[in-house]
Design an enzyme around this catalytic site. Sequence first.
Site, PDB file in Angstrom:
ATOM      1  N   HIS A  38      -0.253  -4.857   0.382  1.00  0.00           N
ATOM      2  CA  HIS A  38      -0.038  -4.182  -0.897  1.00  0.00           C
ATOM      3  C   HIS A  38       1.341  -3.521  -0.975  1.00  0.00           C
ATOM      4  CE1 HIS A  38      -4.632  -3.487  -0.551  1.00  0.00           C
ATOM      5  NE2 HIS A  38      -4.393  -4.656  -1.116  1.00  0.00           N
ATOM      6  N   LYS A  92       5.301   5.029   2.343  1.00  0.00           N
ATOM      7  CA  LYS A  92       4.018   5.422   2.915  1.00  0.00           C
ATOM      8  C   LYS A  92       4.191   5.777   4.386  1.00  0.00           C
ATOM      9  CE  LYS A  92       1.598   1.967   0.146  1.00  0.00           C
ATOM     10  NZ  LYS A  92       0.807   0.736   0.195  1.00  0.00           N
TER      11      LYS A  92
END
Length: 175
Positions: free
Chosen positions: A62, A72
């Site tokens: 993703h 992230k």
Amino acid sequence: MRFVETSIPGVIRVEAEPRADARGAFARLHCPEDFAAAGHPFTPAQTSLSRNPARHTLRGLHYQPRPHAETKLVRVTRGRVFDVALDLRPESPTYRGWTSAELSAENMHALLIPEGVAHGFLTLEPDTDVVYQITPAFRPGHEAGVRWNDPAFGIAWPEAPKVIGERDAGYPDFS
């Protein structure tokens, strides 16, 4: 914390340095000042948890394209995963390249995954929990992904997934 470069520019393995005594252990897992001093400024806007009851569950790969691209910091708090970062930045010297790391509650490692790099993992143990710290906050409706076994990338997963979402299994070939 130790910040270890990987083969993909901007993907950093963050290694905790726990201090142990008779009570157990204590480790710093994120400090904006330490990340900035290491050349990787990161202040999360959101923290999310992925709970995975089955071994060989696959999530990913993703990413969110611009203007909602995310950075992230991914860490396992229970169990163990084969974690993958896939470079989808056309201007990058490692475009379409990937790197992996085993993240576990035991080793306390994390991966910092910058904008333009897709992320996915395969659980290696049942009852695995993965914590994501993300900036900026997730924007629904802007998510994107590529298929875990797309031949354009040649990712060497340790096993085939036994549990995978319909969306993750159905991404078309990358071209």
